[in-house]
Design a protein around this motif. Structure first.
Motif, PDB file in Angstrom:
ATOM      1  N   ALA A  74       0.836  -1.206   0.000  1.00  0.00           N
ATOM      2  CA  ALA A  74       0.000   0.000   0.000  1.00  0.00           C
ATOM      3  C   ALA A  74       0.867   1.251   0.000  1.00  0.00           C
ATOM      4  O   ALA A  74       0.593   2.214  -0.726  1.00  0.00           O
ATOM      5  CB  ALA A  74      -0.926  -0.007   1.212  1.00  0.00           C
ATOM      6  N   ALA A  75       1.924   1.228   0.810  1.00  0.00           N
ATOM      7  CA  ALA A  75       2.830   2.375   0.877  1.00  0.00           C
ATOM      8  C   ALA A  75       3.566   2.579  -0.436  1.00  0.00           C
ATOM      9  O   ALA A  75       3.812   3.720  -0.854  1.00  0.00           O
ATOM     10  CB  ALA A  75       3.828   2.180   2.013  1.00  0.00           C
ATOM     11  N   GLY A  76       3.887   1.468  -1.110  1.00  0.00           N
ATOM     12  CA  GLY A  76       4.611   1.558  -2.370  1.00  0.00           C
ATOM     13  C   GLY A  76       3.719   1.605  -3.587  1.00  0.00           C
ATOM     14  O   GLY A  76       4.218   1.594  -4.720  1.00  0.00           O
ATOM     15  N   ARG A  77       2.414   1.640  -3.369  1.00  0.00           N
ATOM     16  CA  ARG A  77       1.425   1.679  -4.450  1.00  0.00           C
ATOM     17  C   ARG A  77       1.612   0.521  -5.428  1.00  0.00           C
ATOM     18  O   ARG A  77       1.558   0.684  -6.640  1.00  0.00           O
ATOM     19  CB  ARG A  77       1.488   3.016  -5.199  1.00  0.00           C
ATOM     20  CG  ARG A  77       1.151   4.208  -4.312  1.00  0.00           C
ATOM     21  CD  ARG A  77       1.094   5.502  -5.079  1.00  0.00           C
ATOM     22  NE  ARG A  77       0.722   6.612  -4.191  1.00  0.00           N
ATOM     23  CZ  ARG A  77       0.561   7.867  -4.602  1.00  0.00           C
ATOM     24  NH1 ARG A  77       0.727   8.183  -5.876  1.00  0.00           N
ATOM     25  NH2 ARG A  77       0.216   8.813  -3.740  1.00  0.00           N
ATOM     26  N   THR A  88     -12.351 -12.154   8.893  1.00  0.00           N
ATOM     27  CA  THR A  88     -12.143 -11.257  10.031  1.00  0.00           C
ATOM     28  C   THR A  88     -11.099 -10.178   9.764  1.00  0.00           C
ATOM     29  O   THR A  88     -10.908  -9.284  10.585  1.00  0.00           O
ATOM     30  CB  THR A  88     -11.717 -12.055  11.278  1.00  0.00           C
ATOM     31  OG1 THR A  88     -10.585 -12.868  10.949  1.00  0.00           O
ATOM     32  CG2 THR A  88     -12.848 -12.934  11.776  1.00  0.00           C
ATOM     33  N   ALA A  89     -10.418 -10.257   8.626  1.00  0.00           N
ATOM     34  CA  ALA A  89      -9.407  -9.253   8.299  1.00  0.00           C
ATOM     35  C   ALA A  89     -10.022  -7.998   7.692  1.00  0.00           C
ATOM     36  O   ALA A  89      -9.312  -7.024   7.430  1.00  0.00           O
ATOM     37  CB  ALA A  89      -8.381  -9.832   7.332  1.00  0.00           C
ATOM     38  N   MET A  90     -11.333  -8.012   7.471  1.00  0.00           N
ATOM     39  CA  MET A  90     -11.981  -6.900   6.782  1.00  0.00           C
ATOM     40  C   MET A  90     -11.741  -5.556   7.462  1.00  0.00           C
ATOM     41  O   MET A  90     -11.371  -4.563   6.809  1.00  0.00           O
ATOM     42  CB  MET A  90     -13.488  -7.129   6.681  1.00  0.00           C
ATOM     43  CG  MET A  90     -14.230  -5.997   5.967  1.00  0.00           C
ATOM     44  SD  MET A  90     -16.011  -6.079   6.202  1.00  0.00           S
ATOM     45  CE  MET A  90     -16.370  -7.704   5.583  1.00  0.00           C
ATOM     46  N   ASN A  94      -9.846  -2.465   5.839  1.00  0.00           N
ATOM     47  CA  ASN A  94     -10.655  -1.289   5.537  1.00  0.00           C
ATOM     48  C   ASN A  94     -10.061  -0.035   6.177  1.00  0.00           C
ATOM     49  O   ASN A  94     -10.084   1.059   5.591  1.00  0.00           O
ATOM     50  CB  ASN A  94     -12.088  -1.501   6.019  1.00  0.00           C
ATOM     51  CG  ASN A  94     -13.080  -0.604   5.305  1.00  0.00           C
ATOM     52  OD1 ASN A  94     -12.824  -0.140   4.194  1.00  0.00           O
ATOM     53  ND2 ASN A  94     -14.217  -0.358   5.921  1.00  0.00           N
ATOM     54  N   GLN A  95      -9.516  -0.191   7.396  1.00  0.00           N
ATOM     55  CA  GLN A  95      -8.886   0.950   8.049  1.00  0.00           C
ATOM     56  C   GLN A  95      -7.615   1.395   7.329  1.00  0.00           C
ATOM     57  O   GLN A  95      -7.191   2.548   7.450  1.00  0.00           O
ATOM     58  CB  GLN A  95      -8.569   0.615   9.509  1.00  0.00           C
ATOM     59  CG  GLN A  95      -9.796   0.642  10.412  1.00  0.00           C
ATOM     60  CD  GLN A  95      -9.444   0.722  11.876  1.00  0.00           C
ATOM     61  OE1 GLN A  95      -8.379   0.286  12.298  1.00  0.00           O
ATOM     62  NE2 GLN A  95     -10.336   1.289  12.673  1.00  0.00           N
ATOM     63  N   MET A  96      -7.025   0.482   6.557  1.00  0.00           N
ATOM     64  CA  MET A  96      -5.871   0.851   5.748  1.00  0.00           C
ATOM     65  C   MET A  96      -6.275   1.711   4.551  1.00  0.00           C
ATOM     66  O   MET A  96      -5.418   2.303   3.883  1.00  0.00           O
ATOM     67  CB  MET A  96      -5.144  -0.408   5.253  1.00  0.00           C
ATOM     68  CG  MET A  96      -4.464  -1.214   6.342  1.00  0.00           C
ATOM     69  SD  MET A  96      -3.882  -2.835   5.735  1.00  0.00           S
ATOM     70  CE  MET A  96      -2.668  -2.333   4.511  1.00  0.00           C
ATOM     71  N   PRO A 383     -15.538  -2.325  13.965  1.00  0.00           N
ATOM     72  CA  PRO A 383     -14.804  -1.814  12.796  1.00  0.00           C
ATOM     73  C   PRO A 383     -13.494  -2.528  12.525  1.00  0.00           C
ATOM     74  O   PRO A 383     -13.164  -2.818  11.386  1.00  0.00           O
ATOM     75  CB  PRO A 383     -14.591  -0.337  13.145  1.00  0.00           C
ATOM     76  CG  PRO A 383     -15.750   0.010  14.015  1.00  0.00           C
ATOM     77  CD  PRO A 383     -16.007  -1.227  14.833  1.00  0.00           C
ATOM     78  N   ASN A 384     -12.717  -2.803  13.586  1.00  0.00           N
ATOM     79  CA  ASN A 384     -11.451  -3.504  13.403  1.00  0.00           C
ATOM     80  C   ASN A 384     -11.350  -4.608  14.434  1.00  0.00           C
ATOM     81  O   ASN A 384     -10.821  -4.408  15.537  1.00  0.00           O
ATOM     82  CB  ASN A 384     -10.269  -2.541  13.526  1.00  0.00           C
ATOM     83  CG  ASN A 384      -8.933  -3.216  13.206  1.00  0.00           C
ATOM     84  OD1 ASN A 384      -8.860  -4.433  13.031  1.00  0.00           O
ATOM     85  ND2 ASN A 384      -7.881  -2.427  13.114  1.00  0.00           N
ATOM     86  N   TRP A 385     -11.875  -5.777  14.082  1.00  0.00           N
ATOM     87  CA  TRP A 385     -11.846  -6.892  15.017  1.00  0.00           C
ATOM     88  C   TRP A 385     -10.423  -7.378  15.257  1.00  0.00           C
ATOM     89  O   TRP A 385     -10.097  -7.871  16.341  1.00  0.00           O
ATOM     90  CB  TRP A 385     -12.714  -8.056  14.533  1.00  0.00           C
ATOM     91  CG  TRP A 385     -12.598  -9.220  15.447  1.00  0.00           C
ATOM     92  CD1 TRP A 385     -11.916 -10.383  15.255  1.00  0.00           C
ATOM     93  CD2 TRP A 385     -13.112  -9.303  16.793  1.00  0.00           C
ATOM     94  NE1 TRP A 385     -11.993 -11.193  16.366  1.00  0.00           N
ATOM     95  CE2 TRP A 385     -12.724 -10.543  17.327  1.00  0.00           C
ATOM     96  CE3 TRP A 385     -13.877  -8.436  17.573  1.00  0.00           C
ATOM     97  CZ2 TRP A 385     -13.068 -10.947  18.609  1.00  0.00           C
ATOM     98  CZ3 TRP A 385     -14.218  -8.840  18.853  1.00  0.00           C
ATOM     99  CH2 TRP A 385     -13.817 -10.082  19.356  1.00  0.00           C
TER     100      TRP A 385
END
Length: 433
Positions: A74-77, A88-90, A94-96, A383-385
């Motif tokens: 994500a940081a490196g696009r 459960t990783a949703m 999503n917060q990312m 929101p972030n389990w």
């Protein structure tokens, strides 16, 4: 006439070749949080999709540091188009800020996915950020040969399980004359919140829960007698040495070998381990029984695998076709890996038109299917389990590791920590006192 025919031929060829070339040029990238045991299943799935559509699939999979790799990408696009990961990783993903919401109307066959599976893929804001592709529940794998040798019944209650675990530990069930067997294989590690993951079914069976959902958010509910009873029960297995040595630091990657090698006799897991346990210690010596009833009845953690569409997707139409293939009867059956001896990607099918009993023809799978349908419970849709699981995993590990710990007091402190975490997620109900 000859020139006109030649020109028409060239134009027709150009159109045809462009069409073929365009189809071949379509490629989507898929990252999957998979173990090495299911790489060939993923390849069979993507090969079949390419054969049907002409769309190629570039894949990357790892079962280690998957979240960290996503964060770096994500940081490196350099993110892929689609990610296959735990349901459960949703919240964490999503917060990312990397997920694109799912429009079910654009996914062919979405109406055939069971409502229970869709519920497990729904975020706290009511939106869907993934397509469920697999479901699963949990049951107990038990050394049938040990149990029958000791003339013990199949366990139906917590008391039955404890009695069986004690017998497996103290009565030499393998007959080698050594005190080298243990009852329960327990993953009590803090890694990825394993202690919390393992405890969830027992907490619900005691009649407890992690949180209570209100109209404006969640109230943490770990400071209850029911949750204390569940922690005390499992801690008793460890402190009385009915669990394998090192249980407090073990992950499922550590507990599986103890069961396969004949060190432990009771192993709580999902149906994905059936092929490995058929190979060792062997299908004839292992049985699958439903989770035992606790004071609050029977309950089992319900989990699954979902396909996430990322904001980085370059060809949404092609990506949606792949999502549709994953939930189609053909895709589901390929990913179930029947007869391959490999770990399946799809454990219990989410497509209501796929009959797991007809495909598996194995009563052990029926135990998992019946458990999911009747007693399966997904983790709360905070929101972030992942953050809550990590926090409670640390707290539960601390309780399980201290045989003289004041369990209610420890849970009271942990409950406040969960409240702080929920507040940080803007998900704490105003009714929390």
């Amino acid at each position: 006439m000859h020139r006109k025919s030649l020109k028409a031929l060239l134009v027709g060829c150009a159109v045809l070749c462009a069409g073929v070339g365009g189809a071949q040029a379509q490629t989507i990238s898929v990252w999957s949080r998979q173990t090495d045991e299911s790489i060939s299943v993923l390849k069979a799935l993507t090969d079949a999709f390419t054969a049907d559509t002409g769309i190629k699939v570039d894949t990357f999979n790892t079962g280690i540091d998957f979240e960290q790799r996503l964060a770096r990408a994500a940081a490196g696009r350099t993110l892929p188009d689609i990610v296959l990961n735990d349901t459960t990783a949703m919240g964490q993903m999503n917060q990312m800020g990397i997920l694109r919401s799912i429009d079910q109307s654009k996914i062919a066959g979405s109406q055939d996915v069971s409502p229970a599976a869709w519920d497990g893929a729904k975020a706290s804001d009511g939106q869907f950020y993934s397509v469920p592709i697999s479901a699963q529940s949990f049951a107990m794998f038990i050394r049938k040969d040990w149990r029958e040798k000791l003339n013990m019944p199949q366990p139906k209650t917590w008391e039955d399980v404890r009695n069986l675990a004690e017998a497996f530990t103290t009565k030499d069930p393998d007959g080698n004359g050594k005190a080298d067997t243990f009852g329960m294989a327990i993953p009590g590690s803090t890694t990825r919140g394993y202690a919390s993951w393992y405890m969830s079914s027992f907490i619900w069976e005691a009649g407890g829960d992690y949180v209570k959902q209100e109209a404006d958010g969640f109230v943490p509910t770990l400071n209850t007698p029911q949750v204390a009873e569940a922690l005390t029960y499992v801690r008793g297995m460890i402190c009385d040495k009915f669990a394998q040595p090192g249980a407090i630091n073990a992950t499922t990657g550590d507990t599986l070998p103890t069961f396969r090698s004949g060190q432990t006799g009771i192993f709580v897991s999902g149906p994905y381990h059936i092929p490995q346990l058929d190979a060792e210690p062997g299908k004839d010596v292992v049985e699958v029984v439903m989770m035992p009833a606790g004071p609050g009845g029977i309950a089992s953690l319900a989990e699954g695998t979902s396909a996430y569409l990322l904001k980085s997707v370059k060809d949404e139409e092609a990506a949606n076709k792949f999502l549709a293939f994953l939930i189609s009867p053909k895709g589901q059956e390929i990913a179930m890996a029947q007869g391959s001896g490999r770990t399946p990607i799809v454990r219990l099918p989410v497509n209501t038109k796929v009959d797991v009993n007809a495909i598996r023809n194995d009563p052990r799978w029926t135990v998992f299917k019946e458990t999911f349908d009747k007693y399966g419970r997904y983790m709360p849709a905070v929101p972030n389990w992942t953050a809550v699981r990590t926090l409670t995993g640390d707290g539960f590990n601390r309780i399980l590791a201290q045989c003289d710990a004041d369990v209610p007091a420890e849970l009271e402190a942990l409950n406040k920590q969960v409240a702080t975490e929920l507040s940080g997620q803007n998900a704490l109900s105003a009714s929390y006192k």
